[in-house]
Every structure is written in structure tokens, then in C-alpha cells.
Write a protein that holds these residues in place. Structure first.
Motif, PDB file in Angstrom:
ATOM      1  N   UNK A 302       3.145 -31.843  65.348  1.00 10.41           N
ATOM      2  CA  UNK A 302       3.601 -30.496  65.044  1.00 10.41           C
ATOM      3  C   UNK A 302       3.330 -30.083  63.604  1.00 10.41           C
ATOM      4  N   UNK A 303       3.413 -31.025  62.661  1.00 10.56           N
ATOM      5  CA  UNK A 303       3.190 -30.696  61.257  1.00 10.56           C
ATOM      6  C   UNK A 303       1.710 -30.433  60.997  1.00 10.56           C
ATOM      7  N   UNK A 304       1.428 -29.567  60.035  1.00  9.24           N
ATOM      8  CA  UNK A 304       0.045 -29.198  59.752  1.00  9.24           C
ATOM      9  C   UNK A 304      -0.747 -30.339  59.123  1.00  9.24           C
ATOM     10  N   UNK A 305      -0.088 -31.145  58.316  1.00  8.06           N
ATOM     11  CA  UNK A 305      -0.797 -32.199  57.589  1.00  8.06           C
ATOM     12  C   UNK A 305      -0.653 -33.573  58.247  1.00  8.06           C
ATOM     13  N   UNK A 306      -0.377 -33.600  59.540  1.00  9.51           N
ATOM     14  CA  UNK A 306      -0.142 -34.859  60.230  1.00  9.51           C
ATOM     15  C   UNK A 306      -1.425 -35.650  60.446  1.00  9.51           C
ATOM     16  N   UNK A 307      -1.308 -36.978  60.503  1.00  6.55           N
ATOM     17  CA  UNK A 307      -2.444 -37.813  60.899  1.00  6.55           C
ATOM     18  C   UNK A 307      -2.823 -37.566  62.355  1.00  6.55           C
ATOM     19  N   UNK A 308      -1.805 -37.310  63.171  1.00  5.62           N
ATOM     20  CA  UNK A 308      -2.017 -37.132  64.607  1.00  5.62           C
ATOM     21  C   UNK A 308      -2.384 -35.663  64.875  1.00  5.62           C
ATOM     22  N   UNK A 309      -3.613 -35.298  64.512  1.00  2.54           N
ATOM     23  CA  UNK A 309      -4.016 -33.894  64.472  1.00  2.54           C
ATOM     24  C   UNK A 309      -4.897 -33.487  65.647  1.00  2.54           C
ATOM     25  N   UNK A 343     -12.688 -38.278  64.263  1.00  2.78           N
ATOM     26  CA  UNK A 343     -11.233 -38.274  64.306  1.00  2.78           C
ATOM     27  C   UNK A 343     -10.706 -39.706  64.460  1.00  2.78           C
ATOM     28  N   UNK A 344      -9.386 -39.854  64.355  1.00  3.19           N
ATOM     29  CA  UNK A 344      -8.810 -41.188  64.204  1.00  3.19           C
ATOM     30  C   UNK A 344      -8.129 -41.747  65.448  1.00  3.19           C
ATOM     31  N   UNK A 345      -7.719 -40.895  66.398  1.00  2.00           N
ATOM     32  CA  UNK A 345      -6.828 -41.352  67.459  1.00  2.00           C
ATOM     33  C   UNK A 345      -7.382 -41.077  68.850  1.00  2.00           C
ATOM     34  N   UNK A 346      -6.898 -41.890  69.781  1.00  2.00           N
ATOM     35  CA  UNK A 346      -7.067 -41.638  71.201  1.00  2.00           C
ATOM     36  C   UNK A 346      -5.707 -41.774  71.856  1.00  2.00           C
ATOM     37  N   UNK A 347      -5.564 -41.172  73.039  1.00  2.00           N
ATOM     38  CA  UNK A 347      -4.274 -41.287  73.701  1.00  2.00           C
ATOM     39  C   UNK A 347      -4.154 -40.381  74.900  1.00  2.00           C
ATOM     40  N   UNK A 348      -2.914 -40.209  75.351  1.00  2.00           N
ATOM     41  CA  UNK A 348      -2.593 -39.368  76.503  1.00  2.00           C
ATOM     42  C   UNK A 348      -1.418 -38.472  76.132  1.00  2.00           C
ATOM     43  N   UNK A 349      -1.538 -37.202  76.464  1.00  2.00           N
ATOM     44  CA  UNK A 349      -0.399 -36.299  76.291  1.00  2.00           C
ATOM     45  C   UNK A 349       0.001 -35.738  77.653  1.00  2.00           C
ATOM     46  N   UNK A 350       1.291 -35.442  77.774  1.00  2.00           N
ATOM     47  CA  UNK A 350       1.848 -34.914  79.010  1.00  2.00           C
ATOM     48  C   UNK A 350       2.388 -33.516  78.716  1.00  2.00           C
ATOM     49  N   UNK A 351       1.879 -32.520  79.442  1.00  2.00           N
ATOM     50  CA  UNK A 351       2.163 -31.113  79.156  1.00  2.00           C
ATOM     51  C   UNK A 351       2.909 -30.498  80.324  1.00  2.00           C
ATOM     52  N   UNK A 362       1.328 -40.601  74.001  1.00  2.00           N
ATOM     53  CA  UNK A 362       1.065 -42.007  73.719  1.00  2.00           C
ATOM     54  C   UNK A 362      -0.257 -42.056  72.949  1.00  2.00           C
ATOM     55  N   UNK A 363      -0.264 -42.709  71.783  1.00  2.00           N
ATOM     56  CA  UNK A 363      -1.453 -42.648  70.935  1.00  2.00           C
ATOM     57  C   UNK A 363      -1.729 -43.989  70.261  1.00  2.00           C
ATOM     58  N   UNK A 364      -2.977 -44.150  69.815  1.00  2.00           N
ATOM     59  CA  UNK A 364      -3.388 -45.329  69.064  1.00  2.00           C
ATOM     60  C   UNK A 364      -4.637 -44.986  68.271  1.00  2.00           C
ATOM     61  N   UNK A 365      -4.703 -45.472  67.036  1.00  2.00           N
ATOM     62  CA  UNK A 365      -5.885 -45.206  66.223  1.00  2.00           C
ATOM     63  C   UNK A 365      -7.081 -46.013  66.739  1.00  2.00           C
ATOM     64  N   UNK A 366      -8.272 -45.482  66.511  1.00  2.00           N
ATOM     65  CA  UNK A 366      -9.498 -46.131  66.962  1.00  2.00           C
ATOM     66  C   UNK A 366     -10.303 -46.699  65.797  1.00  2.00           C
TER      67      UNK A 366
END
Length: 508
Positions: A302-309, A343-351, A362-366
Motif C-alpha cells: 500500500x505504501x508508495x515507497x514499499x519494496x513490495x511494489x 523487479x524483486x518479487x514473485x508471489x500470489x495475490x488474492x483479490x 504471499x511473496x518472496x524475493x527472486x
């Protein structure tokens, strides 16, 4: 179209405590794979609930007299909700079935959106779906820090100080613990705007620190250990200066971490940051921990400066729409993401299929998030993975329910070392003797954080301003795991490493 189903076996132990407290402990196991089932929600009602930990374990305490109408509800991603009457429950096994999803049911009030249309609506809803206002969050937070020394080599090349031989340096190295861990647990209420960077107030209801005071891995502890060994083995009327070493000292050893003219800004900033963190943690437990918790609850998408972007910079990711799932009595899209442009991450989001809110990630850096090496100092932030779960509050807005994250880094030092003996009572140049050699240390750190928010109640700015903190709060020191410490409280069930923790006597 039906999704395949599988059974979930839950082994449950129900015990009755005094004062009408009932404790229900369980381990969630997949009947097909026999693997633990983490992050399931176990609740009595809307105000009393816990989350199973990453090993599938949970414990929930009901602080009232159990009636015929009291039930245990278990919700797990993709499964039908299970209702169990607590008072009459006698079985040791509970089976949960996955939700059989009929796509016509999903699309009854919804259209068949493309992945691009779903992402667009997710972004449009970020400002309206989530609560960024003033709230009071009743929460439990645990931070576990694991350290493993991967390499501790000291090679003496030349020495004109008899006491500083290879055997002596080996004894210094052997005094460094190879594996250490410490755990901080906090039950409290956090007041303030959930939005990142906003001031917070906190009421710590109960807290503990589980660690070995003697073996805590800090710069100060290494310094103290080295000084103690020097005092024990070296009887000369001298003091010693260490150059390009691992230790910084203030007593008999007058040293610097680096020779000043060779310090690069990034390395110096890293060392200074670690020392400042240690000082702040010890100086004010409340101030440091509320800052840590608030940062952690905003360490998402949610934050603009997040790693999980992956949403803010969605062009850097590939998204793929998979099957539908069932979570908390609602249908959700299952969408995977992976990097395509650095980019840094892979994962799954549930919407959520109705309001397009992201309710779980659920996420993890690559790849390493940060990596540098200069003048023999190296840092590799190689791991950041976790799970984030949201649910609605009384404002009909989504707030954080649970977050679990692990951060891993390797820090290395490979440098020449010089120990210079100087006599205290000689005028002029006081240099007497010296030792030269090489050091090569590599340490791996894992920082695991868990946060569950039991209640998230909207408050006003007046409520926030009226609350007065009790600043001088200190955690209870625990030299070993005490199963009675949190008895009667709802927390995240500890893992086996915490349960096995105890101080081991060791000699220098």
C-alpha cells in the motif's frame, strides 16, 4: 466447472483451565500431503480469534463460561468454513473440505474480467478499500532473531607479542557463539493513523524478551568478551590498539573499526546504523517497538515507497489469472505475479471478486534486495518472504489482520588485522610490539516477524490525543521458554525453536 477438493485434518486438544477459561490447541495438517497448514483463522466470534502459525499450530483461549451456543469457526483459504460446538466437542480430528466453486455462482453478480481489467480496478480501489485513518489496534507481535556464524577464521602471520599467538587467537574465536537466537513478544494496543509515517501511541499490556544476556550478539558483547580474554591472558603493563579489526573498544584496547582514511560512506553508514539500532532498543523499549511494529504493518503493497511494489510498478511484472478460491465466505481471484523488468518479487495475490480489494499476498524475493562489497566488508540481503492478510473492520474498510515475514542477510569481513602493543609508561613513541594477520568472518542473520491484529477499532483524533502513554515499560526477561507466561492470553503459537530455548552454560 468445479474445483478439486481435499480434506484437511485438524488434530485438536481441548483443555479446561480455572476461572472458566477454556484452551483449545490444534495442529492443522493436510491429509494428502501431510504438510502443516499455516495462516488459517480460528475464531470464537468477531472479537476473539487467532491464526495458525507457519507450522500449522494454534492455541485459542476463551475467557468465559462456555455455553451450548459457543462454537469454534475455522476458515482456511479455499475451504468451507467449519463450525464446531465447543461444549459438546469430543473428537480429536476435524476434516475441512475445500469449497466447490461453481463459476456461474461467481459470475452471478460479476462479469468475466480480464487480468488487465482486474488490476485496474484493484489500483482504483487502493484509496477507498483500505482504512488509513485513526484506529486502535489490539495486537500481538513477535520478533525472532537467529544468528549463525558461517566462518570465523583468524590467521596470525607474524607476532612479536608472545601471548598473541595462533592458539590464543583461536581461543578468542572459540568464545564467539556459533548459533544464537532471541525472541521478543508484545501484547498491546497501538493508537494512531495506520498510514505509513504517522505518529503512534502504544499501551504495552505484557511483553517478554527471551535471550541469553551473555551471548547476545552485539558489538558491545564482542568487545566485552575480547577485553575479558585480554585481561585474563595478557599481564603486560601495556595497552593494545587494533586496526582494521572486527571489534570496537573503550577500555584497555583503544581501537577503531577501520582506519579512518579508508572508510567508505556505505560501509560506515551500515555499521553506524547497527550500533544506533542497538542503542535505541536498549534506551526506550516502548518507543523502539511501537516504531518497529508500525513500520512492519506498513511493509506491504500500500505504501508508495514499499519494496513490495508489484502494484505501483506493475509494468515490471507479469500477471497471470488462475482459478478462483474461497476465503472468509467470499470468492477471490487467484493471481500470480513474477518480475519481467528487474523487479524483486514473485508471489500470489488474492483479490475479492466484488470490491477488488487485495485480501492476501504471499511473496518472496527472486534476487538479493541489497548487495555490496568494499574493502573486505560485504553485505548480502538475500531473503525477504512472507504473507499479508487483510480483513474488514467496523468502518467496512480493510485493515491488516496478520503479517508474517522473514528477512535474511549475510555480513562478511575479510581484512588484514594489526594489533599494536603500546606501553603506558614510556615517553615518546610507545610502540613496543605488534601482531599481523588476516581475519575472515561471515555471519548469517534471519529476522522473523509475526503480527496478528485481534481487533481494529476506528477512533477519532481526539481519542488519539487523549491517550497518555506509560513510557517506562520494560519487558520481562526470560532465560528460557516459560509456557506459563502467556497462559490465558491469545497469541501466535510459538514455534519449536522458541519452545526449546534455554541458556547453555559456556566458558570463555
Amino acid at each position: 466447472m468445479k474445483l478439486t477438493s481435499m480434506a484437511l485434518i485438524v488434530t485438536v486438544l481441548v483443555t479446561t483451565a480455572t476461572f472458566s477459561q477454556h484452551s483449545v490447541s490444534a495442529k492443522l495438517i493436510d491429509s494428502t500431503t501431510q504438510k502443516p497448514i499455516p495462516f488459517a483463522t480460528i475464531a470464537i466470534d468477531d472479537r476473539t480469534g487467532v491464526i495458525s502459525n507457519d507450522n500449522g499450530d494454534f492455541n485459542i483461549t476463551i475467557d468465559k463460561k462456555i455455553t451450548e451456543s459457543d462454537s469454534l469457526f475455522i476458515n482456511c483459504l479455499g475451504y468451507e468454513e467449519k463450525r464446531i460446538a465447543i461444549k459438546t466437542f469430543t473428537d480429536s480430528i476435524i476434516q475441512l473440505q475445500t469449497k466447490a466453486i461453481d463459476l456461474s455462482e461467481v459470475f452471478l453478480t460479476n462479469k468475466n474480467y480480464t487480468i488487465d481489467e482486474i488490476l485496474e480496478r484493484v489500483k482504483e480501489g487502493l484509496e477507498t478499500n483500505y482504512d488509513f485513518g485513526y484506529t486502535k489496534r489490539k495486537l500481538f507481535y513477535r520478533e525472532s532473531y537467529y544468528t549463525e556464524m558461517l566462518k570465523t577464521d583468524v590467521n596470525i602471520k607474524k607476532s612479536t607479542i608472545p601471548e598473541f599467538n595462533q592458539a590464543f587467537m583461536d581461543s578468542v574465536v572459540s568464545a564467539i557463539p556459533r548459533n544464537t537466537d532471541n525472541h521478543t513478544e508484545i501484547l498491546g494496543e497501538l493508537y494512531g493513523k495506520i498510514e505509513s509515517g504517522q505518529p503512534q501511541k502504544m499501551d504495552i499490556l505484557k511483553a517478554s524478551r527471551l535471550y541469553d544476556k551473555k551471548n547476545e550478539v552485539t558489538f558491545e558483547n564482542y568487545e566485552d568478551r575480547f577485553n575479558q580474554i585480554i585481561k585474563k591472558h595478557v599481564k603486560r603493563d601495556s595497552y593494545f590498539k587494533i586496526k582494521s579489526g572486527w571489534f570496537g573498544t573503550k577500555e584497555e584496547i583503544d581501537s577503531t573499526f577501520f582506519e579512518e582514511e579508508k572508510v567508505d560512506e556505505e560501509t560506515a553508514e551500515f555499521i553506524a546504523q547497527k550500533q544506533e539500532q542497538e542503542a535505541k532498543r536498549k534506551e526506550n523499549f516502548l518507543k523502539w517497538r511501537k516504531h518497529t511494529i508500525h513500520n512492519f504493518e506498513n511493509d506491504g503493497f500500500l505504501a508508495e515507497d514499499t519494496d513490495l511494489n508489484f502494484l505501483e510498478k506493475s509494468r515490471k511484472y507479469d500477471f497471470e489469472l488462475h482459478d478462483f478460491a474461497y476465503l472468509n465466505n467470499e470468492f477471490v481471484y487467484t493471481i500470480s505475479f513474477k518480475p519481467k523488468r528487474g523487479a524483486d518479487f514473485e508471489g500470489i495475490m488474492y483479490v475479492n471478486t466484488q470490491d477488488f480489494a487485495v485480501v492476501r499476498v504471499d511473496y518472496k524475493n527472486v534476487k538479493p534486495l541489497r548487495k555490496f562489497g568494499l574493502l573486505g566488508i560485504s553485505l548480502n540481503e538475500y531473503l525477504k518472504e512472507g504473507t499479508i492478510i487483510y480483513q474488514k473492520n467496523d468502518n467496512d474498510k480493510y485493515t491488516l489482520k496478520y503479517a508474517d515475514a522473514s528477512f535474511g542477510q549475510r555480513v562478511g569481513i575479510k581484512r588484514p588485522i594489526k594489533i599494536i602493543e603500546k606501553n603506558k609508561h614510556v615517553k615518546g613513541r610507545r610502540k613496543q610490539n605488534e601482531v599481523t594477520g588476516d581475519i575472515h568472518f561471515i555471519v548469517k542473520n534471519i529476522d522473523k516477524r509475526e503480527l496478528i491484529v485481534f481487533e481494529s477499532d476506528p477512533i477519532t483524533d481526539a481519542d488519539f490525543n487523549a491517550f497518555n502513554e506509560v513510557p517506562d515499560v520494560t519487558p520481562t526477561y526470560l532465560p528460557k521458554y516459560d509456557p506459563e507466561f502467556w497462559k490465558g492470553y491469545n497469541i501466535i503459537e510459538p514455534n519449536q525453536a522458541i519452545k526449546d530455548f534455554k541458556i547453555m552454560d559456556s566458558a570463555n
